[in-house]
Each structure stands twice: as structure tokens, then as C-alpha cells.
Design an enzyme around this catalytic site. Sequence first.
Site, mmCIF file in Angstrom:
data_model
loop_
_atom_site.group_PDB
_atom_site.id
_atom_site.type_symbol
_atom_site.label_atom_id
_atom_site.label_comp_id
_atom_site.label_asym_id
_atom_site.label_seq_id
_atom_site.Cartn_x
_atom_site.Cartn_y
_atom_site.Cartn_z
ATOM 1 C CG HIS A 86 -0.272 -0.121 2.540
ATOM 2 N ND1 HIS A 86 -0.945 0.070 3.729
ATOM 3 C CD2 HIS A 86 1.008 -0.411 2.881
ATOM 4 C CE1 HIS A 86 -0.112 -0.113 4.744
ATOM 5 N NE2 HIS A 86 1.067 -0.407 4.246
ATOM 6 C CG HIS A 87 3.868 2.022 2.490
ATOM 7 N ND1 HIS A 87 3.090 2.883 3.229
ATOM 8 C CD2 HIS A 87 4.241 1.024 3.323
ATOM 9 C CE1 HIS A 87 2.998 2.421 4.464
ATOM 10 N NE2 HIS A 87 3.673 1.299 4.552
ATOM 11 C CB ALA A 88 3.858 1.281 -4.489
ATOM 12 C CG HIS A 113 -1.534 6.629 6.529
ATOM 13 N ND1 HIS A 113 -1.145 7.609 5.626
ATOM 14 C CD2 HIS A 113 -2.888 6.598 6.482
ATOM 15 C CE1 HIS A 113 -2.222 8.142 5.086
ATOM 16 N NE2 HIS A 113 -3.291 7.561 5.583
ATOM 17 C CG ASP A 144 1.921 6.221 2.363
ATOM 18 O OD1 ASP A 144 1.790 4.978 2.280
ATOM 19 O OD2 ASP A 144 3.032 6.788 2.241
#
Length: 475
Positions: free
Chosen positions: A149-151, A188, A190
Site C-alpha cells: 500500500h505504500h507504492a 498508514h 498512504d
Amino acid sequence: MSYPAAPLDPIVLPTQKQRVAYFYDSDVGNYAYGAGHPMKPHRIRMAHSLIMNYGLYKKMEIYRAKPATKQEMCQFHTDEYVDFLSRVTPDNMDMFAKEQVKFNVGDDCPVFDGLFEFCSISGGGSMEGAARLNRGKCDIAINWAGGLHHAKKSEASGFCYVNDIVLGILELLRYHPRVVYIDIDVHHGDGVEEAFYTTDRVMTCSFHKYGEYFPGTGELRDIGIGKGKNYAVNFPLRDGIDDVTYKSVFEPVITAIMEWYRPTAVVLQCGGDSLSGDRLGCFNLSMKGHANCVNFVKSFGLPTLVVGGGGYTMRNVARTWTYETGLLVGQLVGPEIPYNDYYEYYGPDYHLEVRPSNMQNANSKEYLDRIRTTVLENLSRTKFAPSVQMTDVPRDAPEEEPEEDTEESKDMRGGSQEAWDSHIQKDGELSDSEDEGEGGRRDIRNYKDDGGDTAMIDADEDEDDEDTPAASGKP
């Protein structure tokens, strides 16, 4: 003053029967970020071995998705970034020094053998799961290799290179007017929030540690902008949150989202770093406290894509994702661990359990009540579920109905393709996924072979793969 620790109520399985499609590629465990790096794709292979040995394959369809192509990745990521990922290797990385700085590839997100192939497996599983949900071929799709989920659009971040979640949501948006993304990773979400920060077609909801913690985003006041205002939900948490207190905020917020936003599909990120004892985490959730979130989301009966994410104590991640797979197919598993290829990892008790510790819960009742009240007030401002302009959804390719089961209409498993669509796979069997329709995921059944028949890994071959330890690069 913090909440006293208390046991969670026993998990009650929802009564409705739901069809589950499970995506797994046996190659995923062959990749390694490097010696000493906390992210270990081997944990996905460990979870798969447990899932198979508990017999959960009897209650779901198992597929190996076609890896995501460069073109598919570019539905979200920039051409330049995807091209870089496809070309850089440990042997030539010195030639890409400037690009590594530009795209944030280095320490946390190293260049390793098979980097692009690893990203393709992760992305392909989430896109294929979304495509099957769109066509009504399943009610729940699972891709434990996903959840990165951070990419960002043109940047790697937090061990994530390609954002399979965004790619999966974009696929869902072809058919669904509103999608909700729920994130229970300790960090998070993000990258997903940023991708949909200005739209009301996707509501993002993240429960995460906030305050001097990676990635440093996700404060309560971050609620979206423009058309997306109030459609980003952030619930910042402090160290040591336990099962009961997590449930006390998770369930009311998700219930309010379902009532106000009325999503037609759900994406649930199940990062295992929110578990107690995680190598990088700081929460105190037991396996059942984590799984309660999965069970609660399932109870709404919406088309749901379930993906993995963080999680850096491998044995606990494998335990939890196995238990949650059981909940998704309607079966409680445990407490004893069955013998499997990685049995020694689960000593000394060999039980399917992740226990909470005695760490202090820094989340006071007053703090959580204040955050929850603000979040619910923001949700109420959305008033009514947003609608979208009516458009023609690209038609799926018509399914051919063979007049008879000729040799051409049979795959290597025997019988017509239509008959095998509804077949539950046997232990170790993995079929390449079928065509998901014109304009969606394409059908390249045998992407590793030259033949036209559906590829399948038989049980003996799969077991040999499982015996192979995680190594740097593909074997």
C-alpha cells in the site's frame, strides 16, 4: 489511564455462504529483498503451506493469476517508473544511479533479483481477483501476495514498488460506482489514499500508528480534498492497542461507512505488522483480534478483495493469514498446527495462536472516544452515497458453449472449461486464471509454457517448490 486488557468475545462465523477465489503463485517465495531485510516474501509460501495442510483448499477455488504486464501497471504508475523497474537488476544497477534516487529505490526498497517479476505476481493477483469479483465469479477474492500500500505513482516506498491495491481498485471501478478501502496494517495506507484523495468514487479508511512513525502521514485532519473531501478516513492510534479497544473503534467506524457511503465493493488490506510481537510493529493485537476485523467486514456480504501487506514476524503472519482464510471460507481452524513443510517454525508449542503481550496500552478511552466522534462526524457530512454518471461498461467477451466435450474443448484436467469453472481444486492444484473479459484481464492461460491448455502445478511439483528455501532471486 488506559483500557484494561480484556479477552475478546469468541468469533462467530457469518451464516451466509460465499464463494472464495484464492490466488497464489508458487514462485513468490523464491524472491528475497536481501540479507537482513525485514520483508520476506517467503512468509506467503509458509501461509500457503499451512492453508493447504488444514484442508482449506476444499472450500475455495485456487488460481495462479497471469502476472501483471507493464501496460497494466501503467494504468496507475508512470511509464518511466515501470520501465525502470523492468530493466534494473543487481548487475546493472550502477547504470541507473540517477533513476534510483529519483524513484526512491535503495535501502528500504532495494534492487534484487527478480524484482519486476515479484511486482508482477503481486499486481496480477489483485487485478485478477478484482476481475473475477466484477464478473460475479466469486464473492471473495484472496491475494496474500498483495497489499503493498505504500507504492506511489512514480516512487517506491516502504518495501513497496507497485501498488497492487490501486490497480485492483481501478479494475473494480469499471463495474462498481463506489469502492471502500479498509487498511488494518500498523502503517498508514498512504499510497492508496494519495491515489484516490480527490475522488468520491473510493473511500479510504486506515487504522494505524501515528506519531514519529513511518510514513508520517494519516492524521485525523486528512480527510480528502475537492470531490474527495470527507472520503478519506484516518484513525490515528498510539502504541499498544489491544483486541477489545481496537474492536471498539473499528466496528463503529466501518458500520458508519457502510451506512453512509454504501459501497458496492470492498478492498481489505490485512497487514500482519499490527499483530503483537511484530518485528517492526508496536500494536498488541492477538491473531483473533486481527481476524475479528476480517470477519466483521465479511459479515456485510459485499464483493470483497482481501490482500496481505506488512508483517515481519513470519510465523505469526502465516498463522494469522491462515486463520483468516479459514474465516473467509467459513471454517474455524486450529488450535494445533498440522504437519507442514515449515513445521519447525511454529515451535515450541506448535499452536495456531498469536497471543497478546503485557505491553501498556497508550490509547486511553478519552482519546479513542474523541477520535471516533470526529471521524463519525466527518462521515455524516457525506450525507448520501455519491452516484456516478451512467456509462456503458465494456462488454465481456461472450463465453462459448461447446456443443460437446471435444478434445479441443477439454483442458488438461479433463472436462469442459465450463464444468471446471465451478470445480473446487484438489490439494496442491493451481490453475492459471481464465479470461476475465474484453477490456479487462486478458486470458494467457499458459504464460510459462507454449501449449494452449490450462497450466497446472500438480501436487508433487508443488511440494518440491515448497521445500525450496527462500533465496535471493529466482532458482
